[in-house]
Design an enzyme around this catalytic site. Structure first.
Site, PDB file in Angstrom:
ATOM      1  CG  ASN A   1      38.565  33.995  43.020  1.00 18.78           C
ATOM      2  OD1 ASN A   1      39.554  34.571  42.555  1.00 18.78           O
ATOM      3  ND2 ASN A   1      37.507  33.744  42.272  1.00 18.78           N
ATOM      4  CE  LYS A   2      37.099  40.662  42.849  1.00 15.16           C
ATOM      5  NZ  LYS A   2      37.563  41.791  43.703  1.00 15.16           N
TER       6      LYS A   2
ATOM      7  CD  GLN B   1      36.221  42.697  39.322  1.00 12.74           C
ATOM      8  OE1 GLN B   1      35.017  42.616  39.534  1.00 12.74           O
ATOM      9  NE2 GLN B   1      37.078  43.030  40.268  1.00 12.74           N
TER      10      GLN B   1
ATOM     11  NE  ARG C   1      43.332  45.314  44.711  1.00 13.79           N
ATOM     12  CZ  ARG C   1      42.501  44.608  43.927  1.00 13.79           C
ATOM     13  NH1 ARG C   1      42.832  44.350  42.679  1.00 13.79           N
ATOM     14  NH2 ARG C   1      41.351  44.162  44.396  1.00 13.79           N
TER      15      ARG C   1
ATOM     16  NE  ARG D   1      40.760  42.548  37.487  1.00 13.02           N
ATOM     17  CZ  ARG D   1      40.691  41.381  36.901  1.00 13.02           C
ATOM     18  NH1 ARG D   1      41.130  41.224  35.638  1.00 13.02           N
ATOM     19  NH2 ARG D   1      40.224  40.309  37.497  1.00 13.02           N
ATOM     20  N   GLY D   2      43.750  41.498  39.113  1.00 13.98           N
ATOM     21  CA  GLY D   2      43.910  40.062  38.914  1.00 13.98           C
ATOM     22  C   GLY D   2      45.264  39.659  39.487  1.00 13.98           C
ATOM     23  CB  ALA D   3      46.179  37.064  41.962  1.00 12.04           C
TER      24      ALA D   3
ATOM     25  CG  ASP E   1      42.585  37.342  44.246  1.00 10.29           C
ATOM     26  OD1 ASP E   1      41.512  36.862  43.846  1.00 10.29           O
ATOM     27  OD2 ASP E   1      43.154  38.310  43.709  1.00 10.29           O
TER      28      ASP E   1
HETATM   29  O1  MRU Z   1      39.860  42.653  42.569  1.00 10.04           O
HETATM   30  P1  MRU Z   1      40.448  41.912  41.408  1.00 10.04           P
HETATM   31  O2  MRU Z   1      39.767  42.195  40.110  1.00 10.04           O
HETATM   32  O3  MRU Z   1      41.948  42.088  41.338  1.00 10.04           O
HETATM   33  O4  MRU Z   1      40.167  40.402  41.753  1.00 10.04           O
HETATM   34  C1  MRU Z   1      40.549  39.410  40.847  1.00 10.04           C
HETATM   35  C2  MRU Z   1      40.093  38.066  41.218  1.00 10.04           C
HETATM   36  O5  MRU Z   1      39.515  37.830  42.254  1.00 10.04           O
HETATM   37  C3  MRU Z   1      40.476  36.969  40.269  1.00 10.04           C
HETATM   38  O6  MRU Z   1      39.487  36.000  40.220  1.00 10.04           O
HETATM   39  C4  MRU Z   1      41.782  36.344  40.767  1.00 10.04           C
HETATM   40  O7  MRU Z   1      42.764  37.316  40.921  1.00 10.04           O
HETATM   41  C5  MRU Z   1      42.267  35.298  39.887  1.00 10.04           C
HETATM   42  S1  MRU Z   1      43.011  36.011  38.479  1.00 10.04           S
HETATM   43  C6  MRU Z   1      43.764  34.901  37.507  1.00 10.04           C
END
Ligand code: MRU
Length: 348
Positions: A246-247, A195, A88, A45-47, A236
């Site tokens: 973002n999250k 996370q 996603r 996970r993470g963009a 994201d």
């Molecule tokens: O749902 P996730 O864990 O994929 O969400 C991740 C985030 O929101 C991160 O902050 C974002 O992707 C930046 S990662 C470098």
């Protein structure tokens, strides 16, 4: 450096992020469907990590294709891209990576199939290397913005685990620490998927960077007590006007930071900037399972059948964003101009 994901002869290897921090185990996805499943279930996970994973998924699917003709291969290639694109919806890096693989294929279509396959694999591996280099460049641009000493708050995980390596927001922190700055990180736990507590605290502690874990509802109090000198998060998707998805919880942190006069930085690669999305209201927000809210580590913590909302992301309007740190430099308001300029920049 933590190996978030890696191309191997056996398939795409991921550290299973659903098992951290108590178990450090790796899974190998042997076909593109397994890669899609790893993205969907948050093994990865993470963009930026999702983007590189999708590229590797496309490459794996292409490599394993039994097609004998170009039209047959193309039909399979399209289907592979569609499956991965459906995993996603919010992180634009996913769509950016798939588009880049499609464009690569377009340029190769006159070549023999074996050559096309080999070049697609090489392209995905190149994206892995480039993502780490982008994070290191972001680190160099962003480190100077952080205070020479003090507390830096981060939300979610924008670290090595959210990228091919090094991290975006945590990359900036790593770079600042490497340059001698005395930074202590406050990590929001990041309900509901945690996370912050499971991943950010784990990877920063592995690096020996002083880290304090707080529950999300403590951020305001920490700011009021003067313990936070800067906030830095990842993204994201960043709309053309600088609004940042973002999250979930990032927006609250940004508003609190403004109230307390604390700079709020966003670190993200250019692949996260989406000039086709004019503003944050047009960013699709993923809704996730209600059990992420009603259950904690498998234990029910809410009444049966309670109504739940679980948007995985929120949008922070650009007026709360002090600066956006990219691998090409730092953008400041007005973002419509500064982001467009960075995107248009010719790189070598
Ligand atoms: O749902 P996730 O864990 O994929 O969400 C991740 C985030 O929101 C991160 O902050 C974002 O992707 C930046 S990662 C470098």
């Amino acid at each position: 450096m933590i190996k978030t994901l890696e191309w191997t002869d056996a398939g795409v290897r991921f550290i299973d992020q659903t098992k951290l921090p108590t178990e450090e185990i790796y899974v190998i996805c042997k076909n593109y469907e397994e890669v899609a499943n790893a993205i969907r279930t948050m093994i990865v996970r993470g963009a930026p990590a999702i983007g590189v994973a999708a590229a590797m998924g496309v490459a794996l699917g292409a490599l394993q294709s039994q097609a004998r003709t170009l039209p047959e291969f193309e039909r399979e290639f399209d289907a592979i891209c569609d499956v991965l694109a459906g995993t996603r919806p919010t992180a634009v890096n996913l769509f950016w990576a798939i588009r880049r693989m499609r464009e690569k294929f377009e340029r190769l279509r006159t070549q023999p199939l074996e050559k096309i396959k080999a070049e697609l694999v090489a392209e995905a591996q190149r994206m892995h290397v480039e993502d780490i280099a982008a994070n290191e460049a972001m680190g160099r641009h962003g480190a100077v913005l952080l205070p020479s000493s003090g507390g830096v708050l981060t939300h979610c995980n924008a670290g090595a685990l959210a990228t091919a390596g090094y991290g975006t927001a945590l990359g900036v922190i790593r770079s600042a620490v490497a340059s001698g700055k005395q930074i202590s990180v406050f990590a929001d736990e990041t309900r509901p998927f945690l996370q912050g507590s499971r991943l950010t605290a784990w990877e920063l502690m592995k690096d020996g960077i002083p880290t304090t874990l707080i529950a999300d509802n403590m951020a305001g109090a920490m700011m009021r007590l003067g313990k936070i000198d800067a906030v830095i998060v990842g993204a994201d998707r960043i709309a053309a006007n600088g609004d940042v998805a973002n999250k979930i919880g990032t927006y609250s942190v940004a508003v609190l930071a403004k109230e307390h006069g604390i700079p709020f930085y966003v670190a993200a690669p250019i692949s996260t900037v989406d000039l086709n999305t004019p503003d944050g209201s047009k960013i699709p927000i993923e809704q996730r399972a209600s059990t992420e809210v009603t259950h904690l580590a498998g234990k029910q913590i809410a009444p049966d059948d309670v109504r739940v909302e679980n948007p995985a992301f929120d949008v922070t309007p650009s007026k709360y964003v002090t600066a956006i740190i990219t691998e090409r430099g730092v953008a400041r308001a007005p973002y419509r101009d500064s982001l467009a300029e960075l995107v248009a920049m010719v790189t070598v």
